[in-house]
Design an enzyme around this catalytic site. Sequence first.
Site, PDB file in Angstrom:
ATOM      1  CD  GLU A   1       5.174  -4.226 -11.515  1.00 36.93           C
ATOM      2  OE1 GLU A   1       4.706  -4.641 -12.581  1.00 36.93           O
ATOM      3  OE2 GLU A   1       4.614  -3.346 -10.822  1.00 36.93           O
TER       4      GLU A   1
ATOM      5  CB  SER B   1       4.742  -3.546  -2.385  1.00 41.23           C
ATOM      6  OG  SER B   1       4.729  -2.307  -3.042  1.00 41.23           O
ATOM      7  CB  ALA B   2       4.427  -0.673   1.658  1.00 41.83           C
TER       8      ALA B   2
ATOM      9  N   GLY C   1       0.868  -1.181   0.000  1.00 48.32           N
ATOM     10  CA  GLY C   1       0.000   0.000   0.000  1.00 48.32           C
ATOM     11  C   GLY C   1       0.894   1.216   0.000  1.00 48.32           C
TER      12      GLY C   1
ATOM     13  CG  HIS D   1       5.955  -1.915  -7.586  1.00 43.09           C
ATOM     14  ND1 HIS D   1       5.002  -2.782  -8.042  1.00 43.09           N
ATOM     15  CD2 HIS D   1       5.658  -1.706  -6.280  1.00 43.09           C
ATOM     16  CE1 HIS D   1       4.146  -3.056  -7.064  1.00 43.09           C
ATOM     17  NE2 HIS D   1       4.533  -2.422  -5.989  1.00 43.09           N
TER      18      HIS D   1
END
Lengths: 241, 241
Positions: free
Chosen positions: A196, A117-118, A85, A154
């Site tokens: 990714e 990700s985060a 997020g 990413h």
Amino acid sequence: MRLLLGSGGLRTPERQQIYFDEMGSIFAGCEEVVFIPYASYDHAGYTTRLAEFSAPSGVSLRNIDDYENPISAIEEAKGLYVGGGNTFLLTKKLHENALIDVVRSRVRDGMPYMGVSAGSNVACPTMQTTNDMPIVQPASFETFDLIPFQINAHYHDGNIWLKEGNQFEPHFGETRAQRIQEFHEHNERPVIGLWEGAFLRWQDDTGVLVGGDATVFHPGEAPVTHLPGSEFNDELFIHHR
Amino acid sequence: MRLLLGSGGLRTPERQQIYFDEMGSIFAGCEEVVFIPYASYDHAGYTTRLAEFSAPSGVSLRNIDDYENPISAIEEAKGLYVGGGNTFLLTKKLHENALIDVVRSRVRDGMPYMGVSAGSNVACPTMQTTNDMPIVQPASFETFDLIPFQINAHYHDGNIWLKEGNQFEPHFGETRAQRIQEFHEHNERPVIGLWEGAFLRWQDDTGVLVGGDATVFHPGEAPVTHLPGSEFNDELFIHHR
């Protein structure tokens, strides 16, 4: 110490299968895994969606908000998964709930940690290689400091293009590589850009790249892109057994 | 109060001509304009390059570092231009040099202000709608607060694509619109996304869009894209004379 750090972008069946396999492997034997959804606005909804998406891994996730106290939830956790997020939102809440030290201590003592990700950004010394918008201001950019380098999730190199009708038009914003090189004008730590679909499977002080490429940046040197199967030491140089 | 707030992406001759014209117009009659290069690492080199690039405007720029004291430089400035680069770096240095209040006060009293990219971000109440990487940690995200809304520079909607050889591949990162909608989960102020090449020519409490499109976001409402020539009030609704 065991970490699984993913880039995100799990939109193809091949990438998803790697996610299920790796997730099942790192949390093997964990009856229940604590899930931190702080990077998203809707904690409960996000936890439900992520738990359903992750079901093929065989891992059972429980929202940290559903425990009586977040600190004791971490103290007693068998495993921890930090979701994606917005990294500023995640970091702000981690500081507000005083979770930085307890997570660092439990992971260093062997509790398996997964981040996507985060959730990968905050495994680093700071969150300063996030791509996210600073929609809230955290007390500090310092995060779990589980590994001595920074992750950029990413990751992609080259310029980006926008599709207008059937035409592709170049966009003149900075490339990701330029942003990381700017980071290195002010910071020394190496950065690994995970493409990714890629994961870094980390154990103690070495790691293996799985599922996608990674581009490594050392200050003042040209970036180098590595293929899945590459092994790294904790300075992000290739590890030779 | 007179502001010229640009998105950046000035890579085509058409866009550059608009930049020269608008810059010449806002600084008409200013013998010398103070230039703040803090968003870049190499202040002197960036000022030289930007001054050369901007020469067709007829405006003479001087690096704020070349004055004896940055606060008195602003106090005595005929005009101020804040350049692009990294918004976190810019904001950190603005706070360190205690320039927030003096710039706000001089601009509100009529000193013309021009900002491009990072320089437009800091004209807003906060820098929280930047696209930049948090390579340094500023004391605060608060900035000049010259306008009561937020700007997102280099705006584009839709998904981004990467070129691999002659093929275009979709990238699954968040769209810019999603990021701004996340900003609105935590903040109320409207946001104007300036497409590359666009400028907002602002006077007191209304503004005109020049040189490119803009997409306006109000919390909880669908974004609306406006064409050059559109006039806005300070809530970013269309201004009807």
